[in-house]
Design a protein around this motif. Structure first.
Motif, PDB file in Angstrom:
ATOM      1  N   GLY A  87       0.819  -1.216   0.000  1.00 19.84           N
ATOM      2  CA  GLY A  87       0.000   0.000   0.000  1.00 19.84           C
ATOM      3  C   GLY A  87       0.848   1.258   0.000  1.00 19.84           C
ATOM      4  O   GLY A  87       0.382   2.321   0.398  1.00 19.84           O
ATOM      5  N   ALA A  88       2.095   1.139  -0.417  1.00 21.24           N
ATOM      6  CA  ALA A  88       3.006   2.285  -0.497  1.00 21.24           C
ATOM      7  C   ALA A  88       3.903   2.069  -1.711  1.00 21.24           C
ATOM      8  O   ALA A  88       4.115   0.925  -2.128  1.00 21.24           O
ATOM      9  CB  ALA A  88       3.855   2.379   0.773  1.00 21.24           C
ATOM     10  N   ASP A 111       5.033   7.191   4.951  1.00 23.23           N
ATOM     11  CA  ASP A 111       5.054   8.434   5.732  1.00 23.23           C
ATOM     12  C   ASP A 111       6.143   8.434   6.812  1.00 23.23           C
ATOM     13  O   ASP A 111       6.464   9.468   7.383  1.00 23.23           O
ATOM     14  CB  ASP A 111       3.687   8.723   6.351  1.00 23.23           C
ATOM     15  N   GLN A 112       6.739   7.289   7.078  1.00 23.63           N
ATOM     16  CA  GLN A 112       7.803   7.210   8.078  1.00 23.63           C
ATOM     17  C   GLN A 112       9.195   7.294   7.437  1.00 23.63           C
ATOM     18  O   GLN A 112      10.200   7.287   8.142  1.00 23.63           O
ATOM     19  CB  GLN A 112       7.685   5.929   8.894  1.00 23.63           C
ATOM     20  N   GLN A 136      13.338  -4.442   5.618  1.00 22.75           N
ATOM     21  CA  GLN A 136      14.570  -4.690   6.372  1.00 22.75           C
ATOM     22  C   GLN A 136      14.804  -3.685   7.485  1.00 22.75           C
ATOM     23  O   GLN A 136      15.505  -3.965   8.435  1.00 22.75           O
ATOM     24  CB  GLN A 136      15.768  -4.697   5.427  1.00 22.75           C
ATOM     25  N   ASP A 137      14.258  -2.465   7.393  1.00 28.48           N
ATOM     26  CA  ASP A 137      14.463  -1.482   8.451  1.00 28.48           C
ATOM     27  C   ASP A 137      13.232  -0.641   8.687  1.00 28.48           C
ATOM     28  O   ASP A 137      12.303  -0.624   8.020  1.00 28.48           O
ATOM     29  CB  ASP A 137      15.667  -0.594   8.176  1.00 28.48           C
TER      30      ASP A 137
END
Length: 137
Positions: A87-88, A111-112, A136-137
């Protein structure tokens, strides 16, 4: 000086096997062709058969290589499918090889921030390649 002569063979004596010329002293018509020994064509036939078999094998191998399946999943396709899954937006710069266990790295943005996504091929069935994406992060 005398010239030696060859005695003629009586006509009752059979000619040696395989010879068609008469041995009774008669002249042979020069227009008559005496057939020679039969020539074997095994080598020629074998060469032709092997050449045709090699050509057929080359065509089959080329067709299998061309139609045999996908060698990789395009990077854009991997990115689109992962974008729908997460969804991104996800973008990939390298294709995913169509081999179970093969990996490639993609980048996802939400958004992060920006995230690395490890993509692993999980199955290959003809031209269908299944894969998963793990952040992964």
């Amino acid at each position: 000086m005398s010239v030696p002569t060859v005695p003629s063979v009586p006509s009752s004596t059979p000619a040696p096997a395989g010879l068609t010329a008469p041995f009774d002293g008669r002249q042979i018509d020069p227009r008559t062709q005496v057939p020679g020994p039969r020539r074997r064509r095994t080598g020629v036939v074998l060469t032709v058969v092997l050449s045709v078999a090699t050509l057929i094998a080359a065509v089959v191998v080329a067709a299998l290589a061309f139609l045999g399946g996908t060698t990789s999943v395009p990077a854009a396709s991997v990115g689109e499918q992962l974008s729908r899954q997460f969804g991104a937006p996800v973008s990939c710069t390298e294709d995913l090889p169509a081999k179970v266990g093969a990996t490639t790295m993609c980048t996802g943005t939400d958004d992060q921030g920006v995230h690395h996504v490890l993509v692993t091929a999980t199955s290959v069935d003809g031209s269908q390649v299944g894969f998963t994406g793990t952040v992964q992060d």
